[in-house]
Scaffold this motif. Structure first.
Motif, short mmCIF file in Angstrom:
data_model
loop_
_atom_site.label_atom_id
_atom_site.label_comp_id
_atom_site.label_asym_id
_atom_site.label_seq_id
_atom_site.Cartn_x
_atom_site.Cartn_y
_atom_site.Cartn_z
N HIS A 123 25.22 43.02 46.67
CA HIS A 123 26.46 43.78 46.52
C HIS A 123 27.69 42.96 46.85
O HIS A 123 28.64 42.93 46.06
N LEU A 124 27.71 42.32 48.00
CA LEU A 124 28.90 41.58 48.41
C LEU A 124 29.18 40.43 47.46
O LEU A 124 30.33 40.21 47.07
N THR A 125 28.13 39.72 47.04
CA THR A 125 28.31 38.62 46.08
C THR A 125 28.88 39.14 44.77
O THR A 125 29.81 38.55 44.20
N ALA A 126 28.35 40.26 44.29
CA ALA A 126 28.85 40.85 43.03
C ALA A 126 30.31 41.29 43.17
O ALA A 126 31.13 41.04 42.27
N ILE A 127 30.65 41.90 44.27
CA ILE A 127 32.03 42.35 44.50
C ILE A 127 32.97 41.15 44.57
O ILE A 127 34.02 41.13 43.93
N ASN A 128 32.60 40.16 45.37
CA ASN A 128 33.46 38.98 45.52
C ASN A 128 33.66 38.27 44.19
O ASN A 128 34.77 37.83 43.88
N THR A 129 32.60 38.18 43.40
CA THR A 129 32.69 37.51 42.09
C THR A 129 33.54 38.33 41.13
O THR A 129 34.44 37.80 40.48
N ALA A 130 33.24 39.61 41.03
CA ALA A 130 33.94 40.48 40.07
C ALA A 130 35.42 40.62 40.41
O ALA A 130 36.26 40.65 39.51
N LEU A 131 35.74 40.72 41.69
CA LEU A 131 37.13 40.94 42.10
C LEU A 131 37.86 39.65 42.46
O LEU A 131 39.07 39.67 42.71
#
Length: 177
Positions: free
Chosen positions: A30-38
């Motif tokens: 989750h955190l990796t996806a959020i950091n990448t997407a945002l």
């Protein structure tokens, strides 16, 4: 021996390996996806001091007793909503809730009291509970999602807690996991 938190003989006890696995799962997915997407470094933890949490629990018990004197401690709870702070250009919404602007767009939690009540079939359900507004027996979360507002009046007061210390931007030196 089962040492997880669902053991009724030892509530609140979890193995360190389970704690680490759960946190790693969040950070790696989750955190990796959020950091990448945002394109940002989002918060991965939030800290609340014990007096703030105790005061919030006491306020829930006090306000619930005013509205429903028969409510017991077993009828009350706290729902933790995942949430995010607004963008800096929309920070004016935070005027009544002083939070550092470096928290803009980061994850946080909003703690909302719940009160156990029977639904139309008699099943006991933990409903979001706001003692400051009349919801005519309906879930505050359901009313808000349906665009009906949180109550029948114009009062925007709710019983909730949010302000904890986010890491980042706070220093992670004190974290174990």
């Amino acid at each position: 021996m089962n040492t997880e938190s669902n053991n009724p003989l030892q509530p609140g006890i979890m193995s360190n390996s389970l704690i680490q696995t759960l946190i790693d799962n969040y950070r790696q997915n989750h955190l990796t996806a959020i950091n990448t997407a945002l394109g940002m470094q989002d918060a991965h933890s939030i800290w609340f001091d014990l007096p703030k949490l105790k005061n919030f629990i006491a306020k829930i018990e006090e306000e619930a007793a005013k509205v429903n004197p028969a409510a017991s401690a077993e009828d009350l709870g706290i729902r933790f909503y995942y949430s995010a702070y607004p963008k800096q250009e929309n920070w004016s919404i935070m005027q009544s809730h002083p939070v550092p602007t470096e928290y803009a767009e980061k994850h946080t939690l909003v703690l909302i009291p719940t009160l156990k009540r029977a639904n139309e079939t008699g099943e006991l359900i933990d409903y979001d509970f706001n003692p400051f507004q009349n919801t005519e027996g309906k879930s505050l979360a359901l009313n808000a999602r349906n665009g009906k507002g949180l109550g029948d009046d114009d009062d925007d007061t709710g019983l909730g807690e949010n302000l904890g210390t986010l890491i980042p931007p706070g220093n992670s030196i004190s974290e174990t996991y």
